[in-house]
Design a protein around this motif. Structure first.
Motif, PDB file in Angstrom:
ATOM      1  N   VAL A  49      47.106  23.922 -44.374  1.00 43.80           N
ATOM      2  CA  VAL A  49      47.308  22.513 -44.679  1.00 43.80           C
ATOM      3  C   VAL A  49      48.290  21.869 -43.709  1.00 43.80           C
ATOM      4  O   VAL A  49      48.184  20.666 -43.411  1.00 43.80           O
ATOM      5  CB  VAL A  49      47.765  22.338 -46.140  1.00 43.80           C
ATOM      6  N   ASN A  50      49.241  22.650 -43.186  1.00 45.02           N
ATOM      7  CA  ASN A  50      50.227  22.119 -42.239  1.00 45.02           C
ATOM      8  C   ASN A  50      49.974  22.584 -40.805  1.00 45.02           C
ATOM      9  O   ASN A  50      50.878  22.549 -39.967  1.00 45.02           O
ATOM     10  CB  ASN A  50      51.636  22.527 -42.688  1.00 45.02           C
ATOM     11  N   ALA A  51      48.756  23.009 -40.546  1.00 41.81           N
ATOM     12  CA  ALA A  51      48.397  23.445 -39.198  1.00 41.81           C
ATOM     13  C   ALA A  51      48.220  22.247 -38.272  1.00 41.81           C
ATOM     14  O   ALA A  51      47.841  21.156 -38.706  1.00 41.81           O
ATOM     15  CB  ALA A  51      47.103  24.259 -39.232  1.00 41.81           C
ATOM     16  N   ASN A  52      48.506  22.449 -36.997  1.00 41.57           N
ATOM     17  CA  ASN A  52      48.281  21.427 -35.984  1.00 41.57           C
ATOM     18  C   ASN A  52      47.793  22.105 -34.709  1.00 41.57           C
ATOM     19  O   ASN A  52      48.589  22.593 -33.912  1.00 41.57           O
ATOM     20  CB  ASN A  52      49.560  20.636 -35.697  1.00 41.57           C
ATOM     21  N   PRO A  53      46.483  22.163 -34.496  1.00 40.15           N
ATOM     22  CA  PRO A  53      45.935  22.854 -33.327  1.00 40.15           C
ATOM     23  C   PRO A  53      46.320  22.222 -31.994  1.00 40.15           C
ATOM     24  O   PRO A  53      46.153  22.849 -30.940  1.00 40.15           O
ATOM     25  CB  PRO A  53      44.419  22.790 -33.552  1.00 40.15           C
ATOM     26  N   LYS A  54      46.852  21.009 -32.014  1.00 43.30           N
ATOM     27  CA  LYS A  54      47.288  20.364 -30.770  1.00 43.30           C
ATOM     28  C   LYS A  54      48.600  20.948 -30.243  1.00 43.30           C
ATOM     29  O   LYS A  54      48.939  20.759 -29.076  1.00 43.30           O
ATOM     30  CB  LYS A  54      47.466  18.858 -30.988  1.00 43.30           C
ATOM     31  N   ASP A  55      49.330  21.618 -31.112  1.00 41.18           N
ATOM     32  CA  ASP A  55      50.641  22.131 -30.745  1.00 41.18           C
ATOM     33  C   ASP A  55      50.499  23.478 -30.035  1.00 41.18           C
ATOM     34  O   ASP A  55      50.080  24.463 -30.641  1.00 41.18           O
ATOM     35  CB  ASP A  55      51.512  22.281 -31.991  1.00 41.18           C
ATOM     36  N   THR A  56      50.899  23.532 -28.766  1.00 36.06           N
ATOM     37  CA  THR A  56      50.804  24.756 -27.970  1.00 36.06           C
ATOM     38  C   THR A  56      52.063  25.617 -28.068  1.00 36.06           C
ATOM     39  O   THR A  56      52.104  26.732 -27.540  1.00 36.06           O
ATOM     40  CB  THR A  56      50.553  24.417 -26.502  1.00 36.06           C
ATOM     41  N   ALA A  57      53.102  25.115 -28.687  1.00 42.49           N
ATOM     42  CA  ALA A  57      54.348  25.856 -28.929  1.00 42.49           C
ATOM     43  C   ALA A  57      55.013  26.346 -27.652  1.00 42.49           C
ATOM     44  O   ALA A  57      55.675  27.387 -27.653  1.00 42.49           O
ATOM     45  CB  ALA A  57      54.086  27.035 -29.873  1.00 42.49           C
ATOM     46  N   ASP A  58      54.862  25.606 -26.574  1.00 39.30           N
ATOM     47  CA  ASP A  58      55.482  26.012 -25.302  1.00 39.30           C
ATOM     48  C   ASP A  58      56.183  24.831 -24.623  1.00 39.30           C
ATOM     49  O   ASP A  58      56.154  24.687 -23.412  1.00 39.30           O
ATOM     50  CB  ASP A  58      54.446  26.625 -24.362  1.00 39.30           C
TER      51      ASP A  58
END
Length: 268
Positions: free
Chosen positions: A221-230
């Motif tokens: 529910v709190n996922a964000n596939p746009k976030d690459t975490a880098d």
């Protein structure tokens, strides 16, 4: 307006699931919430998140490290009439001056709106100082924490284990431990202090299982596939912090807030 809010939540708060659900919606839509906090609902999904964890209005709930009270603004009125909310974090009684000042600021926020926040209990939770005096053993139905595990990681492995043990101790058998935090992709290395603000989902699960919890469910529910975490500067480059100020601000705004794990554990 405050009387209307309290009446609406009280009327909606009863034993049937449908009306308990209405009570949660009333708390989320209530006037006690800061407009700036409401704007973040699109990223933090409070209704979906709390529903996933299985919250009920008759529970004793502990919120660990409530910070500025984003979730407290929802939990306090929701639990006010039939449950109990323990805000476990900085308190004005802390022996550490900086923690005491933070605790006083939080207490002032609660005192400013007694109709919504007047029954919140404060508990001392200071992982950096080894203070975990927030709830008697076996007293809580649910313990929740939002975007804090990465901060506790910086305190070292031994202290982090103390945090998870304190949660396990505070919960009743069958009690729920709900965790939301910034998710680091498994393909990326995590340093020992989680300096980027991101942590591996598997790492959090191992910590919880080592403390005696069982993973019951995950939610995106709190996922964000746009976030690459880098990002340069870690998770704080993203909104709402924008740690890099105007540098690449449009890019970070387009990404939105971080990709987050949402994990539901149960005390066995």
């Amino acid at each position: 307006m405050k009387r209307i809010l309290a009446a609406a939540i009280l009327a909606a708060t009863c034993s049937t699931p449908a009306l308990a659900d209405d009570a949660l919606k009333a708390a989320i839509n209530g006037s006690q919430r800061s407009p700036d906090n409401v704007k973040r609902d699109t990223y933090r999904h409070p209704y979906e998140t709390l529903t996933f964890f299985g919250i009920r209005p008759d529970m004793t709930v502990v919120e660990l490290s409530p910070g500025g009270g984003w979730y407290t603004e929802i939990l306090a009125p929701y639990l006010r009439e039939r449950g109990k909310l323990v805000a476990a974090g900085a308190t004005p009684d802390s022996k550490a001056p900086n923690v005491a000042r933070a605790g006083e600021r939080f207490k002032q926020k609660l005192d400013a709106n007694p109709a919504a926040f007047g029954k919140v209990q404060l508990g001392a939770f200071e992982p950096g100082n080894g203070v975990f005096s927030y709830a008697p053993k076996g007293s809580a139905d649910m313990v929740l924490t939002f975007r804090n595990v990465h901060n506790w990681t910086n305190e070292g492995d031994a202290r982090l284990k103390e945090v998870f043990k304190s949660v396990h101790d505070a919960l009743k058998p069958g009690g729920v431990f709900g965790v939301v935090d910034h998710r680091l992709p498994a393909s990326k290395p995590q340093d020992a202090t989680a300096s980027s603000g991101y942590v591996h989902e598997a790492y959090v699960i191992r910590l919880a299982e080592a403390a005696g919890f069982k993973l019951m469910a995950k939610s995106d529910v709190n996922a964000n596939p746009k976030d690459t975490a880098d990002h340069k500067g870690g998770v704080w480059a993203l909104p709402p912090t924008y740690g890099n100020k105007d540098a690449d601000r449009e890019k970070y705004a387009a990404i939105g807030e971080s990709d987050r794990m949402t994990l539901k554990f149960v005390k066995q």
